[in-house]
Write a protein that holds these residues in place. Structure first.
Motif, mmCIF file in Angstrom:
data_model
loop_
_atom_site.group_PDB
_atom_site.id
_atom_site.type_symbol
_atom_site.label_atom_id
_atom_site.label_comp_id
_atom_site.label_asym_id
_atom_site.label_seq_id
_atom_site.Cartn_x
_atom_site.Cartn_y
_atom_site.Cartn_z
ATOM 1 N N LEU A 149 0.877 -1.163 0.000
ATOM 2 C CA LEU A 149 0.000 0.000 0.000
ATOM 3 C C LEU A 149 0.919 1.219 0.000
ATOM 4 O O LEU A 149 1.579 1.507 0.987
ATOM 5 N N LEU A 150 0.974 1.894 -1.134
ATOM 6 C CA LEU A 150 1.942 2.967 -1.352
ATOM 7 C C LEU A 150 1.244 4.317 -1.454
ATOM 8 O O LEU A 150 0.368 4.509 -2.295
ATOM 9 N N HIS A 151 1.637 5.262 -0.590
ATOM 10 C CA HIS A 151 1.181 6.655 -0.706
ATOM 11 C C HIS A 151 2.193 7.398 -1.563
ATOM 12 O O HIS A 151 3.175 7.941 -1.059
ATOM 13 N N LEU A 152 1.942 7.432 -2.861
ATOM 14 C CA LEU A 152 2.911 7.990 -3.793
ATOM 15 C C LEU A 152 3.137 9.481 -3.578
ATOM 16 O O LEU A 152 4.246 9.989 -3.777
ATOM 17 N N HIS A 153 2.088 10.190 -3.155
ATOM 18 C CA HIS A 153 2.178 11.652 -3.018
ATOM 19 C C HIS A 153 2.201 12.116 -1.568
ATOM 20 O O HIS A 153 1.950 13.288 -1.288
ATOM 21 N N GLY A 154 2.498 11.202 -0.645
ATOM 22 C CA GLY A 154 2.594 11.586 0.753
ATOM 23 C C GLY A 154 1.255 11.538 1.468
ATOM 24 O O GLY A 154 0.222 11.239 0.871
ATOM 25 N N ALA A 186 6.536 2.047 -10.179
ATOM 26 C CA ALA A 186 6.798 1.402 -11.464
ATOM 27 C C ALA A 186 6.841 -0.117 -11.321
ATOM 28 O O ALA A 186 6.350 -0.849 -12.196
ATOM 29 N N SER A 187 7.398 -0.605 -10.214
ATOM 30 C CA SER A 187 7.482 -2.049 -9.987
ATOM 31 C C SER A 187 6.098 -2.661 -9.799
ATOM 32 O O SER A 187 5.805 -3.734 -10.343
ATOM 33 N N SER A 220 4.288 -5.406 -12.621
ATOM 34 C CA SER A 220 4.037 -6.801 -12.247
ATOM 35 C C SER A 220 2.552 -7.128 -12.130
ATOM 36 O O SER A 220 2.181 -8.257 -11.833
ATOM 37 N N ALA A 221 1.679 -6.137 -12.403
ATOM 38 C CA ALA A 221 0.241 -6.338 -12.220
ATOM 39 C C ALA A 221 -0.377 -7.103 -13.386
ATOM 40 O O ALA A 221 -0.069 -6.856 -14.550
ATOM 41 N N ILE A 256 3.512 4.770 -17.496
ATOM 42 C CA ILE A 256 3.980 3.444 -17.068
ATOM 43 C C ILE A 256 2.850 2.426 -17.165
ATOM 44 O O ILE A 256 3.051 1.280 -17.592
ATOM 45 N N VAL A 257 1.630 2.846 -16.786
ATOM 46 C CA VAL A 257 0.470 1.965 -16.935
ATOM 47 C C VAL A 257 0.247 1.645 -18.410
ATOM 48 O O VAL A 257 -0.042 0.495 -18.782
#
Length: 350
Positions: free
Chosen positions: A186-191, A246-247, A251-252, A272-273
């Motif tokens: 679970l990544l908060h890309l923008h903080g 990106a990873s 891999s999705a 990237i998508v």
């Protein structure tokens, strides 16, 4: 294992009942009656005309404005930095205030709806989309579920953590087998922002330097480091969130976009998508709240909106002509009303 990736935008918070859109911020905070702000007044003066009531609710429009306004501050670039850092500070305060309206604990029914929407969304698709989705999303093996949140709030995190039971998000019967969906990243890309409005590594800006109208600023490494999203993460904050994003995308097996405007200020994500869906069998599900329910007979409106969504993604992802046919085959627009049905399940504070 199959991997499902969700990319969550501000539409998720708005669906919960939070007034966290750009226009809401302008009217309720930045231009609220009685509020005074010298940076705001100078920004309006330099823009010549700016009507907060006529603005959209999309944050991408504020970020687009940031890039466009740079040309009007070439005489005082420091003032530009101060102005938009002030905007960032105020929007973090506003978002934190709105997030404070969420309950401390979500009702079990809301958690169940979240869990089912997250893991079993393919069962809510139309028949042919569902048939095509099953090999990608619910194979005979278990699946990992990851999410990239573009929001500052922790609303998605709270539901995500509440939905995890016995180290699983969900387990369902698929014929004679039991398929389990396990939580991954679970990544908060923008903080994120805390309850006091303090941001933890907040990202606010444009996708790349081509979106900065000032040639003076677009060639300034310091300006780029501050206001180009990927550069702020990598160069200023020195984190690896860009590589992690990106990873996860690369891999999705299935990518779901919910509550995102597909704005150009996030084009670095959509590119990237786009590469993923044109170089693999991965399908992209775009859940959109403006897509009408075709079952009501709104066929032409559905057809038009579906085309607009696909065209918007192709443009934002900068997908070239040779790859467009493949991309279009892998993009599935879906009515957002089919998932995260929280309307009658949540009561927010005032």
């Amino acid at each position: 294992m199959s991997k499902v990736l969700w990319i969550i935008g501000n539409g998720f918070d708005k669906n919960l009942g939070l007034k966290t859109g750009y226009r809401s911020f302008l009217l309720n905070k930045y231009f609220a009656p009685g509020e005074t702000n010298e940076y705001r007044d100078e920004l309006v003066r330099r823009l010549d005309t700016f009507d907060p009531k006529s603005q959209s609710d999309l944050w991408s429009d504020l970020e687009r404005l940031l890039g466009e306004v740079s040309q009007y501050y070439e005489d005082d670039v420091d003032l530009f930095h101060e102005t938009f850092e002030d905007i960032q500070r105020q929007l973090l305060e506003y978002v934190a205030q709105e997030a404070g309206r969420l309950p401390n604990e979500f009702p079990p029914a809301a958690i169940d709806e979240f869990r089912e929407s997250l893991c079993l969304f393919s069962r809510r698709l139309e028949a042919l989309d569902q048939i095509e989705a099953i090999p990608e999303v619910i194979p005979s093996e278990n699946a990992w579920v990851s999410a990239i949140s573009l929001n500052y709030t922790n609303s998605f995190d709270s539901l995500w953590n509440s939905a995890i039971h016995d180290e699983k998000l969900d387990s369902v019967a698929n014929g004679a087998a039991v398929i389990s969906f396990y939580p991954d990243h679970l990544l908060h890309l923008h903080g994120v922002v805390d309850s006091s409005g303090n941001g933890d590594s907040p990202i606010f800006g444009v996708s790349d330097q081509s979106q900065i109208s000032s040639s003076l600023c677009s060639e300034d490494p310091d300006f780029i480091e501050l206001w180009v999203k990927s550069e702020r993460n990598a160069s200023l904050l020195r984190n690896t969130k860009g590589q992690m994003m990106a990873s996860l995308v690369s891999s999705a097996n299935a990518i779901c976009i919910y509550g995102c405007s597909l704005g150009l200020s996030d084009a670095y994500i959509w590119k990237i998508v786009g590469r993923r869906i044109t170089t693999s069998a991965t399908r992209l599900y775009i859940f959109d709240h403006e897509l009408p329910d075709r079952r009501t007979g709104s066929f032409r409106r559905f057809q038009t909106r579906r085309k607009d969504l696909i065209d918007s993604f192709l443009k934002a992802a900068e997908i070239k002509e040779p790859d467009k046919e493949t991309a279009i085959k892998h993009i599935v627009p879906v009515e957002s009303s089919k998932i995260f049905k929280f309307d009658s399940l949540l009561k927010l504070g005032v």
